[in-house]
Scaffold this motif. Structure first.
Motif, mmCIF file in Angstrom:
data_model
loop_
_atom_site.group_PDB
_atom_site.id
_atom_site.type_symbol
_atom_site.label_atom_id
_atom_site.label_comp_id
_atom_site.label_asym_id
_atom_site.label_seq_id
_atom_site.Cartn_x
_atom_site.Cartn_y
_atom_site.Cartn_z
ATOM 1 N N ASP A 276 0.856 -1.184 0.000
ATOM 2 C CA ASP A 276 0.000 0.000 0.000
ATOM 3 C C ASP A 276 0.893 1.236 0.000
ATOM 4 N N SER A 277 0.382 2.336 -0.505
ATOM 5 C CA SER A 277 1.148 3.580 -0.450
ATOM 6 C C SER A 277 1.325 3.989 1.001
ATOM 7 N N GLY A 278 2.437 4.629 1.276
ATOM 8 C CA GLY A 278 2.691 5.072 2.638
ATOM 9 C C GLY A 278 1.599 5.984 3.154
ATOM 10 N N SER A 279 1.072 6.846 2.293
ATOM 11 C CA SER A 279 0.022 7.769 2.735
ATOM 12 C C SER A 279 -1.243 7.024 3.105
ATOM 13 N N ASP A 280 -1.581 5.963 2.359
ATOM 14 C CA ASP A 280 -2.768 5.169 2.698
ATOM 15 C C ASP A 280 -2.580 4.447 4.029
ATOM 16 N N VAL A 281 -1.368 3.949 4.260
ATOM 17 C CA VAL A 281 -1.104 3.264 5.527
ATOM 18 C C VAL A 281 -1.189 4.244 6.684
ATOM 19 N N TYR A 282 -0.640 5.434 6.503
ATOM 20 C CA TYR A 282 -0.743 6.465 7.547
ATOM 21 C C TYR A 282 -2.207 6.738 7.885
ATOM 22 N N ALA A 283 -3.052 6.880 6.847
ATOM 23 C CA ALA A 283 -4.475 7.130 7.076
ATOM 24 C C ALA A 283 -5.111 5.969 7.832
ATOM 25 N N ALA A 284 -4.702 4.752 7.485
ATOM 26 C CA ALA A 284 -5.232 3.575 8.177
ATOM 27 C C ALA A 284 -4.797 3.550 9.640
ATOM 28 N N MET A 285 -3.608 4.061 9.920
ATOM 29 C CA MET A 285 -3.134 4.073 11.302
ATOM 30 C C MET A 285 -3.888 5.109 12.148
ATOM 31 N N ILE A 286 -4.288 6.212 11.540
ATOM 32 C CA ILE A 286 -5.131 7.169 12.265
ATOM 33 C C ILE A 286 -6.446 6.504 12.638
ATOM 34 N N GLU A 287 -7.042 5.778 11.694
ATOM 35 C CA GLU A 287 -8.290 5.065 11.969
ATOM 36 C C GLU A 287 -8.085 4.005 13.046
ATOM 37 N N LEU A 288 -6.954 3.305 12.991
ATOM 38 C CA LEU A 288 -6.679 2.260 13.988
ATOM 39 C C LEU A 288 -6.509 2.868 15.375
ATOM 40 N N LEU A 289 -5.848 4.018 15.456
ATOM 41 C CA LEU A 289 -5.668 4.683 16.749
ATOM 42 C C LEU A 289 -7.000 5.196 17.290
ATOM 43 N N ASP A 290 -7.869 5.675 16.416
ATOM 44 C CA ASP A 290 -9.206 6.086 16.865
ATOM 45 C C ASP A 290 -9.983 4.887 17.411
ATOM 46 N N ALA A 291 -9.850 3.753 16.727
ATOM 47 C CA ALA A 291 -10.517 2.538 17.212
ATOM 48 C C ALA A 291 -9.938 2.114 18.559
ATOM 49 N N ALA A 292 -8.615 2.261 18.711
ATOM 50 C CA ALA A 292 -7.973 1.908 19.981
ATOM 51 C C ALA A 292 -8.492 2.786 21.110
ATOM 52 N N ILE A 293 -8.618 4.081 20.842
ATOM 53 C CA ILE A 293 -9.121 4.996 21.875
ATOM 54 C C ILE A 293 -10.538 4.614 22.282
ATOM 55 N N THR A 294 -11.364 4.271 21.301
ATOM 56 C CA THR A 294 -12.732 3.841 21.598
ATOM 57 C C THR A 294 -12.720 2.613 22.500
ATOM 58 N N ASN A 295 -11.894 1.633 22.163
ATOM 59 C CA ASN A 295 -11.835 0.400 22.962
ATOM 60 C C ASN A 295 -11.289 0.654 24.361
ATOM 61 N N LEU A 296 -10.308 1.518 24.465
ATOM 62 C CA LEU A 296 -9.714 1.799 25.770
ATOM 63 C C LEU A 296 -10.671 2.567 26.680
ATOM 64 N N ASN A 297 -11.618 3.254 26.084
ATOM 65 C CA ASN A 297 -12.607 4.006 26.869
ATOM 66 C C ASN A 297 -13.845 3.181 27.199
ATOM 67 N N ARG A 298 -13.932 1.971 26.693
ATOM 68 C CA ARG A 298 -15.083 1.103 26.964
ATOM 69 C C ARG A 298 -14.897 0.388 28.303
ATOM 70 N N ASP A 299 -15.975 -0.021 28.891
ATOM 71 C CA ASP A 299 -15.912 -0.843 30.100
ATOM 72 C C ASP A 299 -15.441 -2.235 29.719
ATOM 73 N N SER A 300 -14.312 -2.626 30.269
ATOM 74 C CA SER A 300 -13.696 -3.902 29.910
ATOM 75 C C SER A 300 -13.951 -4.932 30.991
ATOM 76 N N ALA A 301 -14.251 -6.159 30.558
ATOM 77 C CA ALA A 301 -14.522 -7.234 31.520
ATOM 78 C C ALA A 301 -13.260 -7.668 32.242
ATOM 79 N N SER A 302 -12.103 -7.378 31.669
ATOM 80 C CA SER A 302 -10.827 -7.727 32.302
ATOM 81 C C SER A 302 -9.801 -6.672 31.942
ATOM 82 N N THR A 303 -8.797 -6.533 32.781
ATOM 83 C CA THR A 303 -7.716 -5.594 32.518
ATOM 84 C C THR A 303 -6.415 -6.346 32.308
ATOM 85 N N TYR A 304 -5.516 -5.707 31.616
ATOM 86 C CA TYR A 304 -4.260 -6.350 31.243
ATOM 87 C C TYR A 304 -3.225 -6.106 32.333
#
Length: 466
Positions: free
Chosen positions: A72-100
């Protein structure tokens, strides 16, 4: 060479990304959202770094289980990483049944992982500022929210220990230099040591981090060509006489020039070596004792500084100066230097106090004041950017990723020691793809030269940095 990154490439794809694909359905089923969020942040850091090092890399097909994924082009991967980090923030802010609980970075603290995710987004936006017209707006949004790494308590670093077996958990640089009695592997940079000694640039105040970064095994420099083959020689014509060559102007700071690939003289017990920060070695206490065993300093209980609060302030200083984002560049700069000095001094506090050689408050303030004065007196933004990136370069000791990135992005510091062998007008702008990638993937060919620029590097191909 192409085979030098085989291990890192395989870990990225065969371990981290592969494991994350297997983790995701299990985490969602078990509502282990914190586990998933952490995994996504780590993946985003790793994949972003792959782009920064190599350019276009496989991602969309790689994570879909395609045997021979296309790049993939580097710019497309960068855009995908922004989306992945947004998804990570959403998951980290959710109530989790277990912690790491086994989290080796933040001890299962989701708030710090969210801060890191936002900081990595800031880094991506700054890294791509030359090609992304929306960088300033995106960075301002992160600044306004304020939920990024701002203090040492938020630092993203790996902490090593003095344990040397089952497993060896010491800092790898410590292990490779101090395990064999009297055999120091690495050389320190002549230019870098000279810089911290206030021997280059426009500085007169010695850097307060000097004794923490470097340990002198001797209180003298080389005295003959047996100890140092360039002893007494004139510098190459392209060096001139304003930058360090061969021997330091300061006793005991015995290192090597950039690109010196000559043989190894009998200097292992004389050359300067790693100090207490960041590898867990010995603070320079003026003892000048040759290192003959591995029981020195904190015995390898160092850190890998991946993303520190000081780094963030330097990035924000660059952003404010070049993009006009929120905040004052000089304020960010001074805060970045202050945080770096505080962290380094705290890290080596016990050894420095025992030696009675910890920098005084006056020393630190004099150093900061000189930076303020130089920045204020700079005649244009290019000179101001050089001051910011020079201080960032110093604070990055122990982190080559951001040094490589910032140098290609800005061309600063602009007075680093050139290659010793020849005067060249190009610079390594990306790495060859790993052999394992090219030989095992029919859709992967090797780039022609290491001067190929990654997508965010639109600077001149030659002469910009050397």
């Amino acid at each position: 060479t192409p085979n030098q990154f085989n291990g890192e490439w395989e870990i990225a794809y065969s371990t981290i990304i592969s494991n994350n694909r297997a983790l995701q359905p299990l985490a969602e089923e078990q509502e282990a959202f914190q586990h998933l969020g952490i995994a996504q942040v780590i993946e985003a850091y790793i994949v972003t770094t792959l782009v920064d090092y190599f350019g276009d890399v496989p991602y969309s097909e790689a994570v879909a289980g395609v045997s021979n994924p296309s790049r993939d082009s580097g710019s497309d991967v960068y855009a995908a990483m922004i989306e992945l980090l947004d998804a990570a923030i959403t998951n980290l802010n959710r109530d989790s049944a277990s912690t790491y609980s086994a989290d080796l970075f933040y001890g299962g603290d989701s708030e710090n992982w969210v801060r890191l995710a936002n900081t990595l987004k800031l880094k991506i936006h700054l890294q791509s500022r030359l090609v992304n017209t929306g960088s300033a707006t995106s960075i301002n949004a992160i600044i306004q929210e304020g939920n990024y790494i701002t203090a040492a308590a938020h630092d993203f670093e790996f902490n090593w220990s003095p344990t040397d077996n089952n497993p060896d958990s010491r800092h790898p640089i410590f292990a490779r230099n101090f395990d064999s009695p009297g055999v120091i592997t690495d050389y320190m940079s002549n230019h870098f040591m000279e810089e911290l000694n206030a021997g280059v640039d426009d500085k007169t105040v010695v850097d307060p981090r000097l004794r923490y970064y470097f340990y002198r095994q001797a209180n003298r420099n080389a005295v003959n060509t047996t100890e140092q083959d360039c002893f007494g020689a004139l510098p190459p014509e392209h060096y001139g006489f304003n930058i360090p060559f061969c021997t330091s102007n300061f006793e005991g700071y015995w290192g090597r020039d950039h690109g010196d690939d000559g043989g190894i003289p009998p200097d292992t017990s004389f050359r300067a070596t790693w100090g207490v920060y960041p590898v867990g070695g010995r603070f320079d206490n003026n003892s000048f004792d040759p290192i003959v065993d591995r029981g020195i300093g904190t015995q390898g209980a160092g850190i890998s500084p991946i993303m520190l609060s000081s780094f963030v302030n330097f990035m924000l200083a660059e952003s404010a100066l070049t993009l006009g984002t929120t905040g004052d560049a000089l304020t960010y700069l001074i805060e970045g230097v202050s945080q770096s000095i505080d962290k380094v001094m705290a890290f080596g506090e016990a050894q420095a106090s025992a030696a009675g050689l910890a920098p005084t408050d006056e020393h630190v303030e004099n150093y900061l004041n000189e930076i303020r004065m130089n920045y204020t007196n700079a005649s244009n933004d290019d000179e101001r950017l050089n001051i910011i990136m020079t201080e960032y370069h110093i604070a990055l000791f122990g982190n080559g990723v951001e040094a490589f990135n910032s140098y290609r992005r800005t061309g600063k510091p602009d007075d680093l020691q050139p290659l010793r062998a020849a005067d060249v007008n190009n610079f390594l702008r990306s790495f060859f793809y790993p052999t394992t990638s090219v030989s095992n993937n029919s859709n992967s060919d090797q780039k022609e030269e290491v001067t190929v620029q990654v997508f965010w590097d639109t600077n001149p191909s030659t002469g910009f940095i050397n």
